[in-house]
Design a protein around this motif. Structure first.
Motif, PDB file in Angstrom:
ATOM      1  N   MET A   1      38.266  39.757  54.951  1.00 41.42           N
ATOM      2  CA  MET A   1      37.155  38.743  53.921  1.00 41.42           C
ATOM      3  C   MET A   1      36.509  38.587  54.860  1.00 41.42           C
ATOM      4  SD  MET A   1      38.261  35.669  51.370  1.00 41.42           S
ATOM      5  CE  MET A   1      39.027  36.848  50.615  1.00 41.42           C
ATOM      6  N   SER A   2      35.168  37.911  55.326  1.00 41.36           N
ATOM      7  CA  SER A   2      34.173  37.164  55.779  1.00 41.36           C
ATOM      8  C   SER A   2      34.477  35.646  56.091  1.00 41.36           C
ATOM      9  CB  SER A   2      32.334  37.785  55.543  1.00 41.36           C
ATOM     10  OG  SER A   2      32.437  37.217  54.446  1.00 41.36           O
TER      11      SER A   2
ATOM     12  N   GLY B   1      31.333  33.298  47.246  1.00 46.01           N
ATOM     13  CA  GLY B   1      32.229  33.926  48.019  1.00 46.01           C
ATOM     14  C   GLY B   1      33.028  34.901  46.748  1.00 46.01           C
TER      15      GLY B   1
ATOM     16  N   HIS C   1      32.755  29.612  51.186  1.00 44.67           N
ATOM     17  CA  HIS C   1      32.174  28.729  49.867  1.00 44.67           C
ATOM     18  C   HIS C   1      33.330  29.296  49.173  1.00 44.67           C
ATOM     19  CE1 HIS C   1      27.946  30.708  50.411  1.00 44.67           C
ATOM     20  NE2 HIS C   1      27.740  29.999  50.159  1.00 44.67           N
ATOM     21  N   LEU C   2      34.316  29.670  49.196  1.00 47.05           N
ATOM     22  CA  LEU C   2      35.419  29.533  48.469  1.00 47.05           C
ATOM     23  C   LEU C   2      35.804  27.712  48.377  1.00 47.05           C
ATOM     24  CD1 LEU C   2      37.072  33.059  48.099  1.00 47.05           C
ATOM     25  CD2 LEU C   2      35.550  31.590  46.208  1.00 47.05           C
TER      26      LEU C   2
ATOM     27  N   ALA D   1      26.966  33.752  55.754  1.00 42.99           N
ATOM     28  CA  ALA D   1      26.665  34.803  55.016  1.00 42.99           C
ATOM     29  C   ALA D   1      25.112  34.470  54.888  1.00 42.99           C
ATOM     30  CB  ALA D   1      27.019  34.092  53.715  1.00 42.99           C
TER      31      ALA D   1
ATOM     32  N   ILE E   1      32.628  34.178  53.153  1.00 39.48           N
ATOM     33  CA  ILE E   1      33.171  34.001  51.751  1.00 39.48           C
ATOM     34  C   ILE E   1      34.642  32.803  51.639  1.00 39.48           C
ATOM     35  CG2 ILE E   1      34.903  35.471  50.084  1.00 39.48           C
ATOM     36  CD1 ILE E   1      33.212  37.936  51.141  1.00 39.48           C
TER      37      ILE E   1
ATOM     38  N   PRO F   1      30.069  38.737  47.702  1.00 36.80           N
ATOM     39  CA  PRO F   1      29.012  38.648  48.591  1.00 36.80           C
ATOM     40  C   PRO F   1      28.147  39.217  49.022  1.00 36.80           C
ATOM     41  CG  PRO F   1      31.161  39.677  48.733  1.00 36.80           C
ATOM     42  CD  PRO F   1      31.218  38.969  47.670  1.00 36.80           C
TER      43      PRO F   1
END
Length: 280
Positions: A1-2, A111, A8-9, A57, A5, A114
């Protein structure tokens, strides 16, 4: 997971918690919405968190990545920055009742979706400047559109019969917590004036980028056409405001039409390509 992401979450969660903290008193019969110092600091921290997520991102590994979700997220983030600055000089805390849920949704979508596409010619400084100006215009006009939607709801409520306190809904109490319509109209046209100026710069820099990369001054693609339609709509609204004193429902309709054109210029079309048609 970047990292984009994750940030954003986390921002979506923080926006949602702040929104819940403001809406919850209204569900219990409260009337006023006030951010307070603690909430104000938390909001600023959340905006920073959201901004870090966008940076991670959109510009990973010295490239430039965009998608419909990232464009929407960037627009809403810039709108929240504008709200933060405006809130320092105007009592507009009630607007957070709509801005916080919108920000939570936009961050969550960025998120959850993406995947984006790498922008060609990302090394061009003119292209980077153009995209920065364009996203700023989207952000300003997105907030103006949310403001127009809110003012439409308030206008409709003012024309309804007065309800007894015991039968008033949470939504009615939320609308009563909003700033007065006259104050919101001042804010709306301030956003539209600034947004129109930035949108004008978007058109100009877009023409320069097009000349440098394709030798076409005005390429006849959907982004250009819808952006120009939005520019003409807001220009017409401001001329009507100056010459005929347009306000109220006329101004709100023109604002929403101009926003719809701008949304279709990029975010709407990328949503169709990336999500519905599954094309990069």
């Amino acid at each position: 997971m970047s990292a984009g992401i994750v940030f954003h979450l986390l921002a979506a969660l923080a926006y949602a918690v702040l929104a819940l903290s403001l809406w919850r008193p209204l569900t219990r019969g409260g009337e006023q919405v006030s951010t307070g110092k603690v909430r104000r600091v938390c909001l600023a921290s959340t905006i920073v968190l959201h901004g870090i997520g966008l940076a991670q991102a959109i510009v990973p590994d010295h490239t430039l990545v965009l998608s419909w979700a990232l464009a929407l997220s960037a627009a809403v983030w810039l709108g929240m920055v504008v709200f933060w600055l405006e809130s320092l000089v105007m009592r507009i805390d009630g607007l957070l009742l709509i801005l916080l849920p919108a920000s939570a949704i936009a961050s969550a979508l960025a998120g959850l979706f993406p995947m984006g596409h790498v922008v060609a010619h990302a090394g061009s400084e003119w292209l980077r400047v153009h995209l920065l100006i364009a996203l700023t215009a989207y952000g300003l006009i997105t907030v103006a559109a949310l403001q127009a939607m809110l003012m439409t709801a308030l206008d409709r409520q003012l024309h309804r019969p007065v309800e007894p306190v015991a039968t008033r809904t949470t939504l009615n109490r939320a609308l009563d917590s909003m700033p007065p319509l006259l104050l919101q109209e001042v804010l709306l046209f301030r956003l539209i004036w600034i947004g129109f100026a930035v949108l004008t710069l978007t058109v100009i820099t877009g023409a320069i980028v097009s000349l440098r990369l394709t030798t076409d001054l005005v390429p006849m693609d959907h982004k250009t056409i819808f952006t120009l339609l939005s520019w003409l709509t807001f220009g017409g609204l401001l001329i009507g405001r100056y010459t005929r004193g347009w306000r109220g429902r006329i101004a709100l309709r023109w604002t929403l039409v101009g926003f719809a054109f701008l949304l279709l210029a990029y975010t709407g079309s990328r949503f169709v390509l990336d999500v519905i048609l599954q094309r990069g």
